[in-house]
Design an enzyme around this catalytic site. Structure first.
Site: not given
Length: 501
Positions: A214, A437, A466
């Protein structure tokens, strides 16, 4: 944008770890012109067991770095790091530094959390190294003293509440600068990347390998731009587009949410006999927006409290997981029609909009410190945010206003001391990405791929949620394993079929 898996590791002894200076070999030296940083490269790290209740091989230490890299002889801070040594001294390749996202999430526990997700070959070849980025956890943490409402990053736009939104954003900025103003100018991704390079040197490594998730993908990309000759094997899981940092990142989730919502309406329509939301995608869409409108007038009762229409929209990230979200929406619709209270939520494993930062003040403070401190591109006029929120909501009804509404960065006292990093290089990296996502969308990941010309990207077709590596085995696992163990990337970008398990 943060890792939600695994248990949190208690670091009872890390505060007692001390750092002393001693000479290291020249392989750790910084580039020419970096002589002022040599004392930081010449640290001998004192490793101690992180936790008496944790694995014996899980060690912690501290690395001293300058608070201000423009003044290396000035104030210093300590960066808390952790490791599990490579399983095989003979096969050891180097150190794999890791970041779990955020910004503002502790990474000290990552070696223990990630270890089961990596193959034996990877574990044999790498010391797994976690760290708390500057400002986080046990690395000179900052705080702002924010209320629970001020810690939430997304607030729906309404004309009648916009003045409150502006006041809240201003309050966050004022509180942060009042409590941490001497540190905030130095809490940036670029400085965290510099810290990573000091960690590399202190570990005695010529190059560093890296796993970032991320926000950690952006941090990793910035490192490759700033220190290209010291970047070895970089795996970027659920990548953000570096060109969008940071307001563009918040706004870019909305188009992806709309695509996921459209996909969900089609999936639910095909199962109307089960869920009763409508036999066509158009009817499912109407049923959903009728539910939102009803909830705005009369909040829908659930076991966790009544939900407004905005509360339902704030769960936009859940719509990528069609099998989990559909019964929840059907139950809310039944509750709105006078039936029993719906379930409060469901555990879809996705990062929800209202939970995109942790409740802890430290993480909230770090989120804004990085988002506001990395770039000068935040508008200063609240009316610009109003116009954008109205425009984005009209175009992307599910979530358009959430990322466009006014944020504390509009009132951040000082613009970034440095411009945002332009990532444009030939870094050797592997990007792995789910098709669906909700936070780091496929479009964002493709932006990262364009920025890293030497990288390869593996897309998990149909993958939901995610995170790829952090979620467990998938069709991309073999690519990750091969790259980390041999350094070989796929010959070209590829798409594989296989839902993350």
């Amino acid at each position: 944008m943060a890792l939600r898996h695994g248990r949190t590791i208690s670091l009872l002894t890390v505060g007692a770890v001390t750092t002393v200076l001693t000479a290291l070999t020249p392989v750790t030296a910084f580039a020419a012109g970096g002589d002022a940083l040599q004392p930081y490269a010449q640290q001998e790290l004192r490793w101690e067991r992180c936790d008496a209740d944790g694995p014996a091989r899980f060690e912690c230490a501290k690395v001293t770095v300058p608070l201000d890299y423009a003044d290396p002889a000035g104030r210093t801070i300590d960066i808390a790091i952790s490791r599990i040594r490579a399983g095989s001294a003979k096969q050891r390749h180097g150190a794999l530094l890791m970041n779990p996202g955020g910004p503002g999430v502790s990474g000290l526990g990552l070696p223990v959390e990630i270890q089961p997700l990596l193959s034996a070959g990877v574990r044999d070849r790498f010391d797994l190294v976690g760290f708390d980025p500057r400002g986080v956890g046990r690395s000179a943490p900052i705080g702002c003293g924010l209320t629970a409402d001020e810690r939430v990053p997304y607030h729906p736009y309404k004309a009648e509440t916009f003045a409150t939104d502006v006041a809240r954003a201003r309050s966050v900025a004022d509180k942060c600068w009042a409590k941490a103003g001497d540190t905030l100018p130095h809490i940036t991704t670029r400085n965290t990347a510099r810290d990573m390079d000091v960690v590399r040197a202190a570990l005695g490594e010529r190059k560093i390998s890296y796993f970032g998730y991320s926000y950690g993908t952006y941090l990793g990309a910035v490192y490759t731009q700033m220190f290209p000759r010291r970047a070895d094997r970089f795996v970027l899981d659920s990548a953000l587009d570096p060109a969008l940092a940071w307001r563009g990142t918040l706004r870019a989730a909305a188009p992806g949410a709309e695509l996921a919502f459209t996909r969900w309406t089609e999936w639910a329509a095909a199962r109307d006999a089960v869920y009763g939301l409508g036999a066509t995608a158009a009817k499912v869409r109407k049923a959903f927006w009728d539910l939102v409108a009803h909830a705005d007038r009369t909040p829908v009762p659930t076991e966790g409290g009544a939900l407004s229409g905005d509360d339902i929209r704030l769960r936009y990230a859940d719509f990528v997981r069609v099998e989990a979200v559909t019964p929840w929406i059907a139950a809310l619709k039944a509750a709105a029609d006078g039936g029993p209270a719906g379930p409060a939520a469901f555990d879809a494993g996705a990062v929800r909009a209202a939970d995109a930062i942790d409740a802890a003040d430290n993480q909230a403070a770090m989120t804004w410190a990085v988002f506001c401190g990395d770039t000068r591109d935040w508008p200063r006029d609240p009316e610009q945010y109003r116009r954008d929120a109205v425009r984005d909501r009209a175009r992307y009804p599910m979530a358009g206003d959430l990322g466009a509404n006014v944020q504390p960065c509009a009132f951040w006292k000082r613009p970034a001391a440095e411009p945002a990093t332009v990532v444009d290089n030939d870094a050797d990296a592997l990007i792995v990405q789910n098709q669906w996502d909700p936070q780091a969308t496929l479009v964002m990941a493709r932006g990262m791929r364009r920025a890293l010309h030497g990288a390869r990207m593996v897309t998990v077709a149909g993958g939901e949620g995610h995170g790829v590596v952090v979620a467990g085995p998938s069709c991309a696992s073999a690519d990750v394993d091969r790259y980390l163990t041999t350094g070989r990337l796929p010959a070209k970008d590829r798409t594989c079929t296989g839902q993350v398990q």
